[in-house]
Design an enzyme around this catalytic site. Structure first.
Site, PDB file in Angstrom:
ATOM      1  N   HIS A  19       0.728  -1.224   0.110  1.00 54.22           N
ATOM      2  CA  HIS A  19       0.045   0.030  -0.024  1.00 54.22           C
ATOM      3  C   HIS A  19       0.775   1.299   0.098  1.00 54.22           C
ATOM      4  O   HIS A  19       0.409   2.278   0.670  1.00 54.22           O
ATOM      5  CB  HIS A  19      -0.954  -0.034   1.149  1.00 54.22           C
ATOM      6  CG  HIS A  19      -0.391  -0.160   2.344  1.00 54.22           C
ATOM      7  ND1 HIS A  19      -0.898  -0.606   3.603  1.00 54.22           N
ATOM      8  CD2 HIS A  19       0.573   0.532   3.127  1.00 54.22           C
ATOM      9  CE1 HIS A  19      -0.377  -0.517   4.767  1.00 54.22           C
ATOM     10  NE2 HIS A  19       0.739   0.378   4.307  1.00 54.22           N
ATOM     11  N   HIS A  73      -2.465   5.549   8.601  1.00 56.57           N
ATOM     12  CA  HIS A  73      -1.243   6.299   8.721  1.00 56.57           C
ATOM     13  C   HIS A  73      -1.506   7.653   9.582  1.00 56.57           C
ATOM     14  O   HIS A  73      -1.140   8.693   9.003  1.00 56.57           O
ATOM     15  CB  HIS A  73      -0.540   6.224   7.419  1.00 56.57           C
ATOM     16  CG  HIS A  73      -0.374   4.992   6.843  1.00 56.57           C
ATOM     17  ND1 HIS A  73      -1.131   4.370   6.155  1.00 56.57           N
ATOM     18  CD2 HIS A  73       0.743   4.315   6.786  1.00 56.57           C
ATOM     19  CE1 HIS A  73      -0.663   3.248   5.703  1.00 56.57           C
ATOM     20  NE2 HIS A  73       0.620   3.099   5.891  1.00 56.57           N
ATOM     21  N   HIS A  85      10.942  -3.158   4.097  1.00 57.90           N
ATOM     22  CA  HIS A  85      11.119  -1.467   4.040  1.00 57.90           C
ATOM     23  C   HIS A  85      11.528  -1.131   5.525  1.00 57.90           C
ATOM     24  O   HIS A  85      10.752  -1.433   6.404  1.00 57.90           O
ATOM     25  CB  HIS A  85      10.458  -0.930   3.349  1.00 57.90           C
ATOM     26  CG  HIS A  85       8.890  -0.725   3.843  1.00 57.90           C
ATOM     27  ND1 HIS A  85       8.057  -1.735   4.100  1.00 57.90           N
ATOM     28  CD2 HIS A  85       8.296   0.478   4.308  1.00 57.90           C
ATOM     29  CE1 HIS A  85       6.981  -1.196   4.781  1.00 57.90           C
ATOM     30  NE2 HIS A  85       6.984  -0.083   5.000  1.00 57.90           N
ATOM     31  N   GLU A  97       4.708  -4.332   9.145  1.00 58.67           N
ATOM     32  CA  GLU A  97       2.993  -4.457   8.655  1.00 58.67           C
ATOM     33  C   GLU A  97       2.465  -5.678   8.179  1.00 58.67           C
ATOM     34  O   GLU A  97       1.372  -5.953   7.751  1.00 58.67           O
ATOM     35  CB  GLU A  97       2.898  -3.020   8.114  1.00 58.67           C
ATOM     36  CG  GLU A  97       3.607  -3.136   6.790  1.00 58.67           C
ATOM     37  CD  GLU A  97       3.155  -1.604   5.991  1.00 58.67           C
ATOM     38  OE1 GLU A  97       3.170  -0.799   6.970  1.00 58.67           O
ATOM     39  OE2 GLU A  97       3.664  -1.318   5.057  1.00 58.67           O
TER      40      GLU A  97
END
Length: 408
Positions: free
Chosen positions: A12, A59, A193, A240
């Site tokens: 995403h 977020h 990441h 995540e």
């Protein structure tokens, strides 16, 4: 019966949405990503699920640290696109499915997952980054989405195992829904990441490939890992991917991977996987049409259980009373009652209930007492006076039924 037909794991990354909005689908730097989503798009076009259940994280666009839930389920009839600082993206409002969402909430809570529910909160790139690459939407989205927010922002996070088991509870909930619906489950985020600190830009393709293999063939190994393991192997924000485990938990062991694409361009390993259930026939599961904890409550005279359905139907009216916590709302109402009701979007029936101070009628309609009492204070009535009115008694008659009538 509702049936799960498969699952999708999808990154995403917010820049996917930026590239999409700027029509960079054929740009050499972005084409591998967009081409990689096309088989997933085609799979959904072929299967035509009625509902997508999205595991995503917010977020800090709809929730903030003053109240950031571990798990939160959207039960609204529609969801807007969050403005993340650069304006609202040009995408249609997204339909929800309140009936199935309420059922999932009741089912997983009875399965002992203490999930929050939300309405009137927009969805950010956790949903709207991959969704336009998965569904056509020029004339509106072809189905409904049920969003399930997962905290992967502020520690302590739910464990990987907890997410996997939530997926299993979701499957039980969906398969006990009495309507004939087809559902695909989407887990978003990742893969490797890190976007903070001196380790910013960290990736590990070898670990990504291992994760992709394990989530298909041995998800329990992933479920047993700690957050620190994910951080060490894939970078801090790669944790995540526990949301992919929630998706995987909602699938059976009898699946096949029908598509995989992996693209590492800059900071995040962007991936899309599609798993299809080999057996897509409706399961022989006892359907559940209401919260089993409340079966029989309708037989208790004079009692009105405030549930998610009521909260969804009457959100405007309850917010109208809830806003009476603020001096501005109180002053507006005292200045012009009718105008205050109009500005709040109340219907003629709701306005009449407010105007007449019809306390019992308001409760029967769907007002919750704990917001109603804020309004009562504004119009000069005590809780005891409201109680008397709801019982159809004078104030003195009601007090006479109390053990200490002078405690007022």
């Amino acid at each position: 019966m509702a049936t799960i037909i498969g699952g999708i794991g999808a990154s995403h990354v917010p820049t996917i949405g930026v590239a999409y909005d700027k029509n960079k689908q054929e740009n050499p730097a972005w084409a591998p990503l967009f081409k990689g989503f096309e088989p997933a798009f085609n799979w959904l076009q072929e299967k035509k699920p009625d509902v997508l259940v999205f595991f995503y994280n917010d977020h800090l666009n709809a929730f903030f640290y003053d109240l950031y839930p571990t798990f939160a389920l959207g039960v609204a009839p529609s969801y807007d696109v969050a403005d993340e600082g650069a304006g609202r993206r040009p995408l249609p409002t997204l339909p929800g499915h309140p009936g199935l969402a309420r059922h999932i909430a009741e089912s997983v809570i009875n399965d002992e997952f203490d999930i929050s529910v939300f309405q009137d909160r927009p969805l950010d790139h956790g949903v709207f980054s991959p969704l336009p690459l998965l569904w056509p939407h020029k004339d509106g989205w072809p189905g409904a989405v049920i969003p399930i927010e997962v905290n992967v922002v502020q520690y302590p996070l739910p464990t990987a195992m907890r997410c996997y088991r939530l997926g299993q509870a979701l499957r039980r909930a969906i398969e006990s829904y009495p309507e004939d619906l087809t559902v695909a489950v989407v887990g978003t985020g990742g893969l490797s990441h890190q976007i903070h600190g001196e380790r910013t830009g960290y990736n590990d393709t070898e670990w990504d490939m291992r994760f992709i293999d394990l989530i298909e063939k041995d998800p329990m190994t992933l479920a047993k890992m700690k957050h620190v393991d994910y951080i060490r192997l894939g970078g801090a924000e790669s944790v995540e991917v526990i949301m992919w485990l929630a998706m995987r938990g909602a699938l059976s062991d009898d699946i096949k991977k029908v598509h995989q694409n992996y693209y590492l361009a800059t900071t995040t390993a962007m991936t899309v996987l599609v798993f299809e259930e080999n057996d897509q026939a409706p399961k022989k599961v006892e359907s559940v049409s209401q919260n089993p904890q409340l079966v029989g409550v309708e037989d208790i005279a004079g009692t009105y259980a405030f549930d998610i359905k009521t909260g969804t139907k009457c959100i405007r009216l309850n917010r109208f009373f809830w806003n009476m916590r603020t001096p501005v709302s109180r002053a507006e109402f005292e200045r012009d009652e009718a105008a205050a009701c109009r500005n709040a979007g109340l219907t003629d029936q709701e306005t009449a209930l407010v105007r007449d101070r019809n306390w019992l009628g308001l409760i029967q309609y769907g007002a919750n007492f704990f917001v109603l009492e804020k309004f009562a204070r504004l119009v000069g009535e005590t809780n005891l006076e409201v109680y008397a009115s709801m019982r159809g008694e004078t104030f003195d008659e009601f007090l006479a039924t109390r053990q200490v009538p002078d405690a007022r």
